[in-house]
Design an enzyme around this catalytic site. Structure first.
Site, short mmCIF file in Angstrom:
data_model
loop_
_atom_site.label_atom_id
_atom_site.label_comp_id
_atom_site.label_asym_id
_atom_site.label_seq_id
_atom_site.Cartn_x
_atom_site.Cartn_y
_atom_site.Cartn_z
N ASN A 11 1.53 -8.25 3.19
CA ASN A 11 2.88 -7.67 3.26
C ASN A 11 3.40 -7.79 4.69
O ASN A 11 2.91 -7.09 5.59
CB ASN A 11 2.79 -6.20 2.81
CG ASN A 11 4.12 -5.47 2.86
OD1 ASN A 11 5.07 -5.91 3.51
ND2 ASN A 11 4.20 -4.34 2.20
N HIS B 290 10.17 -9.05 -2.37
CA HIS B 290 9.33 -8.59 -1.26
C HIS B 290 7.87 -8.72 -1.69
O HIS B 290 7.50 -8.35 -2.80
CB HIS B 290 9.69 -7.14 -0.94
CG HIS B 290 8.74 -6.49 0.02
ND1 HIS B 290 8.30 -7.12 1.16
CD2 HIS B 290 8.13 -5.27 0.00
CE1 HIS B 290 7.48 -6.31 1.80
NE2 HIS B 290 7.35 -5.19 1.11
N CYS C 272 10.64 -2.40 4.85
CA CYS C 272 10.52 -3.69 4.14
C CYS C 272 11.81 -4.12 3.45
O CYS C 272 11.93 -5.25 2.99
CB CYS C 272 9.37 -3.62 3.15
SG CYS C 272 7.81 -3.21 3.94
N1 COA Z 1 -12.15 -1.62 -0.66
C1 COA Z 1 -12.95 -0.98 -1.53
N2 COA Z 1 -12.67 0.24 -2.04
C2 COA Z 1 -11.52 0.81 -1.66
C3 COA Z 1 -10.62 0.19 -0.75
C4 COA Z 1 -10.98 -1.07 -0.25
N3 COA Z 1 -10.21 -1.75 0.63
N4 COA Z 1 -9.55 0.99 -0.58
C5 COA Z 1 -9.75 2.07 -1.33
N5 COA Z 1 -10.94 1.98 -1.98
C6 COA Z 1 -11.55 2.93 -2.91
C7 COA Z 1 -11.08 4.35 -2.68
O1 COA Z 1 -11.86 4.97 -1.69
C8 COA Z 1 -11.25 4.96 -4.03
O2 COA Z 1 -12.60 5.28 -4.22
P1 COA Z 1 -13.03 6.65 -4.95
O3 COA Z 1 -12.44 6.55 -6.34
O4 COA Z 1 -14.50 6.61 -4.89
O5 COA Z 1 -12.39 7.73 -4.13
C9 COA Z 1 -10.94 3.82 -5.00
O6 COA Z 1 -11.13 2.61 -4.24
C10 COA Z 1 -9.53 3.86 -5.54
O7 COA Z 1 -8.65 4.04 -4.45
P2 COA Z 1 -7.10 4.12 -4.64
O8 COA Z 1 -6.44 4.35 -3.32
O9 COA Z 1 -6.82 5.09 -5.75
O10 COA Z 1 -6.82 2.63 -5.13
P3 COA Z 1 -5.58 2.04 -5.89
O11 COA Z 1 -6.03 1.53 -7.19
O12 COA Z 1 -4.38 2.94 -5.84
O13 COA Z 1 -5.24 0.77 -4.97
C11 COA Z 1 -3.68 0.06 -3.27
C12 COA Z 1 -4.88 0.96 -3.62
C13 COA Z 1 -3.27 0.34 -1.85
C14 COA Z 1 -4.13 -1.38 -3.43
C15 COA Z 1 -2.52 0.35 -4.28
O14 COA Z 1 -2.34 1.73 -4.38
C16 COA Z 1 -1.21 -0.30 -3.84
O15 COA Z 1 -1.13 -1.51 -3.70
N6 COA Z 1 -0.14 0.51 -3.65
C17 COA Z 1 1.15 -0.01 -3.21
C18 COA Z 1 1.19 -0.02 -1.71
C19 COA Z 1 2.34 -0.83 -1.16
O16 COA Z 1 2.74 -1.80 -1.73
N7 COA Z 1 2.85 -0.41 0.02
C20 COA Z 1 3.87 -1.08 0.72
C21 COA Z 1 5.19 -0.92 0.07
S1 COA Z 1 6.43 -1.77 0.97
#
Ligand code: COA
Length: 336
Positions: A288, A258, A117
């Site tokens: 993204n 970004h 990215c």
């Molecule tokens: N819908 C509903 N529930 C979801 C889900 C979805 N799409 N994705 C994950 N969950 C659930 C998980 O299973 C977890 O449940 P549990 O607590 O029962 O195990 C809970 O939600 C929390 O999951 P988690 O992965 O810890 O969520 P988070 O708060 O970290 O959010 C992202 C996930 C991906 C949105 C966040 O981590 C993020 O945006 N990270 C940055 C990623 C990024 O920008 N990448 C590219 C960089 S260039």
């Protein structure tokens, strides 16, 4: 730097596929909700390629738009840099394929660089070096990714985030002596590279022992750790870049970051103490789109009247590698 030839950003273009996938559409794939996705990411929908459409097609349109805006002809381009993290094929590269499709001819170099990215910022730094030293004069940069083809559509933690899109820039030696790059820095830390991976399916020679683990070509991401990295490292880096260049954040007109997550965008905004009207965000509609996200946000921002040209902007990117980078650029009138 002394005796470096100044760079002009001459034209910028973009293209996104027509097909829209909303958060509600994703409910057909797994248990999720629009509310969950939107509150954590700021994303409502994303675009994806379909059928035979690939990053080559949208990259070609973005490149044509950028070339047209620049006032150059394809024959004027003397180097092509593809910034692709998810091109449809490893080779021929995106840049070589577009060279052919744009009719640029066989006498100019064309290559891809992979900085995920951050690809556009990395490519801009490489182009700056080429132009600065007088090696090439007019360079086409194309950032185009069909992320949907390497997304694990069973993984609700990653497939909610990504979309497909393309952005392109034509940069050239500045004839008026004004450099459009006010500052530009890039960086990387391979020791945290495991946070976002795409491992190709692979094999060893059938006459030797086979590897225990074979990739499936899909994105694997530790979302929580990427988030922590992005909200700590990136805002500070952007601030440091501005300070090191003896500039003040308040003197720069726009932040065009970004588009990975609205909360990450807000963390950078907070660090710079910027009001909402200075920050360009369109993640809601595209998710993204990797290295294409900055040019898409920039051109769309101009089209929607959020950005007035004849201004300056901070572009900042981060992504797999991990890689990151920031640039303060001049946005001349007429570039898009
Ligand atoms: N819908 C509903 N529930 C979801 C889900 C979805 N799409 N994705 C994950 N969950 C659930 C998980 O299973 C977890 O449940 P549990 O607590 O029962 O195990 C809970 O939600 C929390 O999951 P988690 O992965 O810890 O969520 P988070 O708060 O970290 O959010 C992202 C996930 C991906 C949105 C966040 O981590 C993020 O945006 N990270 C940055 C990623 C990024 O920008 N990448 C590219 C960089 S260039």
């Amino acid at each position: 730097m002394t005796n470096i030839r100044p760079l002009k950003i001459a034209g910028i273009g973009y293209c996104v596929p027509k097909t829209v996938i909303t958060n509600d559409d994703l409910k057909k794939l797994y248990d999720t909700s629009d509310e969950w996705i939107y509150t954590r990411t700021g994303i409502k929908e994303r675009r994806v390629v379909s059928g035979n459409e690939t990053a080559i097609d949208i990259g070609l349109t973005a490149a044509k738009n950028a070339i047209e805006k620049s006032g150059f002809k394809p024959d004027d381009i003397d180097c092509i840099i593809g910034a692709a993290s998810a091109p449809p094929q490893l080779y021929p590269t995106l840049a070589c394929t577009l060279q052919d499709k744009l009719g640029i001819g066989g006498n100019v170099p064309a290559f891809d660089l992979t900085a995920a990215c951050t690809g556009l910022i990395y490519a801009l730094q490489v182009a700056r070096g080429f132009i600065g030293l007088g090696i090439y004069k007019t360079i086409l940069i194309v950032a185009s990714d069909n992320n949907s083809k390497i997304t694990d559509w069973t993984d609700r933690g990653t497939s909610i985030l990504f979309g497909d899109g393309a952005g392109a820039m034509v940069v050239t030696e500045s004839e008026d002596g004004v450099d459009d790059i006010l500052t530009l820095n890039i960086s990387a830390d391979g020791s945290i590279g495991q946070l976002i991976q795409t491992n190709f399916p692979s094999q060893c020679c059938p006459l030797v022992e086979q590897a225990q683990e074979v990739g499936n070509g899909k994105i694997i991401m530790n979302g929580k750790e990427v988030y922590k990295f992005a909200v700590t490292t990136v805002p500070k880096y952007v601030e440091d870049c501005i300070e090191k260049a003896d500039m003040k954040a308040e003197d720069i007109d726009y932040l065009i970051p970004h588009q990975a997550n609205q909360r990450i965008i807000e963390a950078i905004q907070k660090r710079l103490n910027y009001s909402d009207d200075k920050v360009i965000s369109n993640i809601k509609y595209y998710g993204n789109t990797s290295a294409a996200s900055i040019p898409i946000a920039l051109v769309e921002g101009v089209e929607q009247g959020k950005i007035k040209l004849g201004s300056t902007a901070i572009l900042c990117g981060f992504g797999a590698g991990m890689t990151w980078g920031a640039a303060v650029v001049r946005l001349r009138k007429g570039i898009c």
